[in-house]
Design an enzyme around this catalytic site. Sequence first.
Site, PDB file in Angstrom:
ATOM      1  N   CYS A  98      -1.052   8.757   6.795  1.00 48.81           N
ATOM      2  CA  CYS A  98      -2.120   8.580   6.706  1.00 48.81           C
ATOM      3  C   CYS A  98      -2.932   8.234   7.948  1.00 48.81           C
ATOM      4  CB  CYS A  98      -1.860   7.228   6.192  1.00 48.81           C
ATOM      5  SG  CYS A  98      -1.074   7.716   4.476  1.00 48.81           S
TER       6      CYS A  98
ATOM      7  N   CYS B 289       7.756   4.586   5.032  1.00 44.65           N
ATOM      8  CA  CYS B 289       7.608   4.049   4.790  1.00 44.65           C
ATOM      9  C   CYS B 289       7.968   3.402   3.040  1.00 44.65           C
ATOM     10  CB  CYS B 289       6.399   4.695   4.269  1.00 44.65           C
ATOM     11  SG  CYS B 289       7.340   6.014   3.716  1.00 44.65           S
TER      12      CYS B 289
ATOM     13  N   CYS C 172      -3.574   5.158  10.234  1.00 43.01           N
ATOM     14  CA  CYS C 172      -1.534   4.475  10.361  1.00 43.01           C
ATOM     15  C   CYS C 172      -0.840   5.617  10.979  1.00 43.01           C
ATOM     16  CB  CYS C 172      -1.108   3.779   8.579  1.00 43.01           C
ATOM     17  SG  CYS C 172      -2.268   2.615   8.017  1.00 43.01           S
TER      18      CYS C 172
ATOM     19  N   CYS D 231       0.769  -1.038  -0.010  1.00 41.95           N
ATOM     20  CA  CYS D 231      -0.171  -0.261  -0.088  1.00 41.95           C
ATOM     21  C   CYS D 231       0.760   1.285  -0.048  1.00 41.95           C
ATOM     22  CB  CYS D 231      -0.799  -0.393   1.075  1.00 41.95           C
ATOM     23  SG  CYS D 231      -2.065   1.258   0.955  1.00 41.95           S
ATOM     24  N   CYS D 232       1.785   1.176   1.352  1.00 45.74           N
ATOM     25  CA  CYS D 232       2.943   2.533   0.620  1.00 45.74           C
ATOM     26  C   CYS D 232       3.812   2.801  -0.489  1.00 45.74           C
ATOM     27  CB  CYS D 232       3.932   1.954   1.784  1.00 45.74           C
ATOM     28  SG  CYS D 232       3.487   2.786   3.335  1.00 45.74           S
TER      29      CYS D 232
HETATM   30 FE1  SF4 Z   1      -1.191   3.015   2.974  1.00 48.17          FE
HETATM   31 FE2  SF4 Z   1      -0.996   3.356   5.526  1.00 48.17          FE
HETATM   32 FE3  SF4 Z   1       1.367   2.922   3.832  1.00 48.17          FE
HETATM   33 FE4  SF4 Z   1      -0.614   5.181   3.929  1.00 48.17          FE
HETATM   34  S1  SF4 Z   1       0.443   5.136   6.212  1.00 48.17           S
HETATM   35  S2  SF4 Z   1       0.524   4.433   1.901  1.00 48.17           S
HETATM   36  S3  SF4 Z   1      -2.608   3.747   3.635  1.00 48.17           S
HETATM   37  S4  SF4 Z   1      -0.148   1.116   4.351  1.00 48.17           S
END
Ligand code: SF4
Length: 245
Positions: A204, A236, A207, A118-119
């Site tokens: 985010c 991240c 998170c 996701c990151c």
């Molecule tokens: Fe995805 Fe969480 Fe990373 Fe944001 S911090 S990109 S929502 S995993």
Amino acid sequence: MTQVEIHPSLEELEELGPEALFEWAYTEYGERAGILSSFQNTGCVMIDLAQRVAPGLRVITVDTERLHPETYAVMAAIEARYGLRIEHFRPEPERLRKMIEQHGEYLFFDTKAKQEFCCNVRKVEPNQRALASLDVWFTGLRRDQSEFRAKTPKVSLVKQPGGHSVIKIAPLNDWTEAQVEDYMKTHSLPRNALYDQGYTSIGCMICTTPTRPGEDKRAGRWRWFNQYEKGDKKECGIHVGGSGI
Ligand code: SF4
């Protein structure tokens, strides 16, 4: 441009203060220099300092589309205060659509690998796209932000995918939180309201969570992994691997 010619040398740049660095970067690189900010306090201080000597310097954000409303409010306040336009680099729509379709919106809860995926989709890839447009990258990293960031150099050369090198500068790397806070107050800078709710690092929604006194400033990131991710860097991917840390 794939190779960066650096005058003066990295060592000489290391000796310059923040304003001199902004001025040098804008004079030498113009549109190829910019501040990448998530609009936490250090980023706001950087922008204010840069506006004094290089008001045309680009201000860029990696907009994951999962940021807090409070963060978008800071962006609006910055744009109004300085009359500038923040550039948003967002996830690639098709990649994002496929990720959600396959794994769901909240995949980051499932496994560390899915959180990193996701990151990658929401942050790392848009960040790489932003960096492809730059030869000089200003970042708000500070040494006191976490154990992992304790050796952050002020100036480093980082290689991006495809071989493009970027001069990464953390002009406030040796500032303390107290110095940043002090500057914010003295100059009445826009401040993310989440700091008043116990947040010490802001990313985010979901998170990022508030931290307790004595915890590392980034301890609120991905808390659900804490029990088995001892030594997790809490990064991240943007500042990991050839990042100059
Ligand atoms: Fe995805 Fe969480 Fe990373 Fe944001 S911090 S990109 S929502 S995993």
